[in-house]
Each structure stands twice: as structure tokens, then as C-alpha cells.
Motif scaffolding. Structure first.
Motif, mmCIF file in Angstrom:
data_model
loop_
_atom_site.group_PDB
_atom_site.id
_atom_site.type_symbol
_atom_site.label_atom_id
_atom_site.label_comp_id
_atom_site.label_asym_id
_atom_site.label_seq_id
_atom_site.Cartn_x
_atom_site.Cartn_y
_atom_site.Cartn_z
ATOM 1 N N THR A 1 -6.856 62.526 91.643
ATOM 2 C CA THR A 1 -6.404 63.177 90.396
ATOM 3 C C THR A 1 -6.953 64.447 90.426
ATOM 4 O O THR A 1 -8.018 64.759 89.618
ATOM 5 N N PRO A 2 -6.479 65.653 91.410
ATOM 6 C CA PRO A 2 -7.330 66.492 91.587
ATOM 7 C C PRO A 2 -7.319 67.811 90.970
ATOM 8 O O PRO A 2 -8.186 68.578 91.214
ATOM 9 N N HIS A 3 -6.166 68.155 90.207
ATOM 10 C CA HIS A 3 -5.958 69.407 89.579
ATOM 11 C C HIS A 3 -5.292 69.198 88.288
ATOM 12 O O HIS A 3 -3.896 68.943 88.180
ATOM 13 N N TYR A 4 -6.000 69.500 87.138
ATOM 14 C CA TYR A 4 -5.464 69.597 85.608
ATOM 15 C C TYR A 4 -4.478 68.579 85.269
ATOM 16 O O TYR A 4 -3.449 68.761 84.915
ATOM 17 N N ASN A 5 -5.095 67.218 85.569
ATOM 18 C CA ASN A 5 -4.183 66.145 85.226
ATOM 19 C C ASN A 5 -4.972 65.569 83.880
ATOM 20 O O ASN A 5 -6.134 65.728 83.779
ATOM 21 N N TYR A 6 -4.151 64.901 82.919
ATOM 22 C CA TYR A 6 -4.427 63.961 81.994
ATOM 23 C C TYR A 6 -4.114 62.702 82.443
ATOM 24 O O TYR A 6 -2.871 62.595 82.581
ATOM 25 N N VAL A 7 -5.037 61.827 82.195
ATOM 26 C CA VAL A 7 -4.726 60.466 82.603
ATOM 27 C C VAL A 7 -5.296 59.570 81.724
ATOM 28 O O VAL A 7 -6.677 59.482 81.387
ATOM 29 N N GLY A 8 -4.547 58.991 80.568
ATOM 30 C CA GLY A 8 -5.036 58.187 79.603
ATOM 31 C C GLY A 8 -4.248 56.672 79.438
ATOM 32 O O GLY A 8 -3.089 56.773 79.799
ATOM 33 N N ASP A 9 -5.125 55.682 79.141
ATOM 34 C CA ASP A 9 -4.655 54.184 79.032
ATOM 35 C C ASP A 9 -3.709 54.067 80.326
ATOM 36 O O ASP A 9 -2.655 53.454 79.934
ATOM 37 N N SER A 10 -4.269 54.202 81.312
ATOM 38 C CA SER A 10 -3.609 53.876 82.571
ATOM 39 C C SER A 10 -4.297 53.327 83.905
ATOM 40 O O SER A 10 -5.682 53.178 83.720
ATOM 41 N N ILE A 11 -3.737 52.671 84.896
ATOM 42 C CA ILE A 11 -4.186 52.330 85.874
ATOM 43 C C ILE A 11 -3.609 52.756 87.096
ATOM 44 O O ILE A 11 -2.061 52.666 87.045
ATOM 45 N N LEU A 12 -4.255 53.170 87.947
ATOM 46 C CA LEU A 12 -3.614 53.961 89.042
ATOM 47 C C LEU A 12 -4.145 53.040 90.343
ATOM 48 O O LEU A 12 -5.538 52.933 90.597
ATOM 49 N N GLY A 13 -3.334 52.592 91.247
ATOM 50 C CA GLY A 13 -3.610 51.959 92.356
ATOM 51 C C GLY A 13 -4.309 52.490 93.488
ATOM 52 O O GLY A 13 -4.364 53.991 93.465
ATOM 53 N N SER B 1 1.788 60.653 79.566
ATOM 54 C CA SER B 1 1.916 60.614 78.087
ATOM 55 C C SER B 1 2.003 59.252 77.520
ATOM 56 O O SER B 1 2.336 58.359 77.912
ATOM 57 N N ASN B 2 0.787 58.959 76.943
ATOM 58 C CA ASN B 2 0.613 57.633 76.671
ATOM 59 C C ASN B 2 0.794 57.045 74.798
ATOM 60 O O ASN B 2 0.309 56.030 74.515
ATOM 61 N N VAL B 3 1.407 58.052 74.136
ATOM 62 C CA VAL B 3 1.750 57.609 72.741
ATOM 63 C C VAL B 3 3.136 58.092 72.468
ATOM 64 O O VAL B 3 3.498 59.426 72.897
ATOM 65 N N LYS B 4 3.847 57.162 72.097
ATOM 66 C CA LYS B 4 5.289 57.476 71.607
ATOM 67 C C LYS B 4 5.182 58.550 70.510
ATOM 68 O O LYS B 4 4.514 58.610 69.409
ATOM 69 N N ALA C 1 0.536 55.134 82.086
ATOM 70 C CA ALA C 1 1.549 55.063 83.342
ATOM 71 C C ALA C 1 0.710 54.100 84.355
ATOM 72 O O ALA C 1 -0.635 53.829 84.211
ATOM 73 N N MET C 2 1.352 52.938 84.729
ATOM 74 C CA MET C 2 0.994 52.058 85.643
ATOM 75 C C MET C 2 1.332 52.374 87.083
ATOM 76 O O MET C 2 2.503 52.175 87.376
ATOM 77 N N LEU C 3 0.780 53.113 87.754
ATOM 78 C CA LEU C 3 1.032 53.631 89.300
ATOM 79 C C LEU C 3 0.641 52.515 90.375
ATOM 80 O O LEU C 3 -0.741 52.233 90.501
ATOM 81 N N GLY C 4 1.397 51.974 91.040
ATOM 82 C CA GLY C 4 1.245 51.128 92.172
ATOM 83 C C GLY C 4 0.501 51.784 93.387
ATOM 84 O O GLY C 4 0.194 52.805 93.216
ATOM 85 N N ASP C 5 -0.140 50.877 94.173
ATOM 86 C CA ASP C 5 -0.790 51.479 95.364
ATOM 87 C C ASP C 5 0.056 52.647 96.083
ATOM 88 O O ASP C 5 1.246 52.412 96.550
ATOM 89 N N ARG C 6 -0.416 53.621 96.512
ATOM 90 C CA ARG C 6 -0.092 54.676 97.332
ATOM 91 C C ARG C 6 1.157 55.383 96.784
ATOM 92 O O ARG C 6 2.071 55.917 97.529
ATOM 93 N N VAL C 7 1.237 55.457 95.524
ATOM 94 C CA VAL C 7 2.275 56.028 94.707
ATOM 95 C C VAL C 7 1.925 57.850 94.980
ATOM 96 O O VAL C 7 0.787 58.045 94.674
ATOM 97 N N GLU C 8 3.006 58.517 94.879
ATOM 98 C CA GLU C 8 2.726 59.834 94.965
ATOM 99 C C GLU C 8 3.706 60.441 93.791
ATOM 100 O O GLU C 8 4.784 60.557 93.670
ATOM 101 N N ILE C 9 2.848 61.314 92.878
ATOM 102 C CA ILE C 9 3.570 61.979 91.792
ATOM 103 C C ILE C 9 3.669 63.312 91.873
ATOM 104 O O ILE C 9 2.435 63.833 92.335
ATOM 105 N N GLY D 1 4.256 54.003 79.020
ATOM 106 C CA GLY D 1 4.828 52.662 79.679
ATOM 107 C C GLY D 1 5.527 53.152 80.975
ATOM 108 O O GLY D 1 6.439 52.076 81.324
ATOM 109 N N ALA D 2 5.566 54.253 81.495
ATOM 110 C CA ALA D 2 6.115 54.292 82.828
ATOM 111 C C ALA D 2 5.407 53.116 83.819
ATOM 112 O O ALA D 2 4.358 53.044 84.037
ATOM 113 N N VAL D 3 6.259 52.765 84.999
ATOM 114 C CA VAL D 3 5.719 51.677 85.851
ATOM 115 C C VAL D 3 6.090 52.297 87.273
ATOM 116 O O VAL D 3 7.699 52.457 87.308
#
Length: 225
Positions: free
Chosen positions: A120-132, A144-147, A171-179, A188-190
Motif C-alpha cells: 500500500t505504497p502511496h496515499y492509500n486509505y485501508v480501513g476494516d479490510s483484509i489484503l491477501g 470506503s468502509n461505511v455506507k 475490502a477483502m482482496l485475495g492473494d495477488r490482487v492488483e488495484i 463490502g467489495a471482494v
């Protein structure tokens, strides 16, 4: 994406996180968010003091990790071996940062698990998430973690919605996902393993593994080489 494809065992190789035993208690990854703070605190207390330095209340940093002086860490936080927490990173609380992971300049973390080698190298916000394992978030991409209506976050699958029972789910990002750069991952993005999301996408719902998600919402399987 079917409901079964959103399970922890389908998204993640648990050998690449210190949270393996913790995550194995659950079926879906968002179920692990509620108790994450307590888990990190207890795990931290069990770490070998010859390998981890206590740098404040419930803040454990591996002696091979690099944490810049301008970074802010609020416990409970564990920074794993060879990880980097760069300039002006803001770790609010409840973050497990895996081996070789990168938390970049001005990136903010809150209530997250970053598996080994996550970037998560540049200007990211990661909240209530799991990154694989080896997941990567391009510059300026955020969760974005709140509706807007503050109701429970739903996981939108082909077979219907799953109520997470939580108002905050990123967000729940699986292994080797590229955003891609500038992407917004809505609550709730998966994203399944080995998938790519194009830059400047506003992603709602789920993306199957080994797929490409384009800015217009089109999702297509990757071509085999």
C-alpha cells in the motif's frame, strides 16, 4: 462471484500471515474484523522480545523492519519482519502488517490485516479490510468502509446478498490482487485471487478470481497465455 468464493479459504493462502490460526476460526473474512484488536494485542504479547521491539503501548516492531521517524503508530500494531512503514504513514490502530509489506507515504491504516508482501505504497486509505498475499493497491486507491446510509454492509454475490452485521467493512482482496491507481473500493467489495481492477474504477460488489474488472463495470476472465 458465488457465496462460497467469498470464504477465507478461497481468497487467501493462510501460510502467509501470522493471523493464520485466528482466521481459521471464521468462514468469511469480514467476520474476523470485530475481534481483531484483541487478537493483535494478545499476539503481540506472545512475540519473542529478541526479535520484536516494543515501541509504545501495544506496538511491536520486528528488528528487521524499517519505520520512518515521521510515521505514527497507535497500538495495537504489529510490524512484521522486513516490512517498511514509510514517511508520514498513519496507523490509527489494530493493524497487523506482514513480512515484507509496504505501508507507504501518507498511507492510513485502521483495523486491517496485511498479509506478507502486501503493498500500500502511496496515499492509500485501508480501513476494516483484509489484503491477501502480494496484493497491491495503486497510488491513491482507497477503501470506503461505511455506507452513506450507515446501514449494515452487504456482500453482493450472484446468489444474493450476505449481511455482514457490521456498519464498517472495507475490502477483502485475495492473494495477488492488483488495484489500479485512483480506484475506490466501495463497502463490502471482494476481489478474488489473481484479479486486476483497472485504474479510476469505482468498484461495487465482487470480482471473480483470475478476472479483469474494467472502469465501466465489465468483468471478464483473464486470457490464458
Amino acid at each position: 462471484m458465488k457465496k462460497a468464493d467469498t470464504k477465507i479459504t478461497e481468497l487467501y493462502d493462510l501460510t502467509h500471515t501470522m493471523a493464520k490460526d485466528y482466521l481459521m476460526q471464521f468462514t468469511y473474512p469480514w467476520e474476523a474484523l470485530a475481534g481483531l484488536s484483541d487478537f493483535i494485542t494478545e499476539l503481540g504479547k506472545s512475540l519473542n522480545p529478541e526479535e520484536y521491539e516494543l515501541r509504545g503501548e501495544n506496538v511491536w516492531v520486528h528488528k528487521t523492519a524499517v519505520v520512518f521517524d515521521s510515521a505514527y503508530l497507535h497500538g495495537p500494531v504489529i510490524v512484521g519482519p522486513k516490512a517498511q512503514v514509510r514517511q508520514c504513514a498513519f496507523i490509527r490502530e489494530s493493524a497487523l502488517i506482514g513480512e515484507g509489506a509496504v505501508v507507504g507515504n501518507s498511507t492510513e491504516l485502521k483495523n486491517v490485516i496485511l498479509f506478507d508482501a502486501v503493498e500500500t505504497p502511496h496515499y492509500n486509505y485501508v480501513g476494516d479490510s483484509i489484503l491477501g498475499y502480494h496484493a497491491h493497491m495503486g497510488a491513491g486507491s482507497i477503501t470506503s468502509n461505511v455506507k452513506a446510509d450507515k446501514k449494515h454492509v452487504q456482500i453482493h454475490t450472484e446468489e444474493g446478498d450476505i449481511d455482514t452485521g457490521r456498519k464498517k467493512v472495507g475490502a477483502m482482496l485475495g492473494d495477488r490482487v492488483e488495484i489500479g491507481c485512483g480506484t475506490v473500493l466501495n463497502p463490502g467489495a471482494v476481489v478474488g485471487r489473481d484479479s486486476n481492477v483497472y485504474p479510476l474504477t469505482s468498484l461495487r460488489g465482487c470480482v471473480d478470481r483470475n478476472s479483469i474488472c474494467k472502469r465501466d463495470g465489465e468483468i471478464s476472465p483473464k486470457r490464458e497465455d
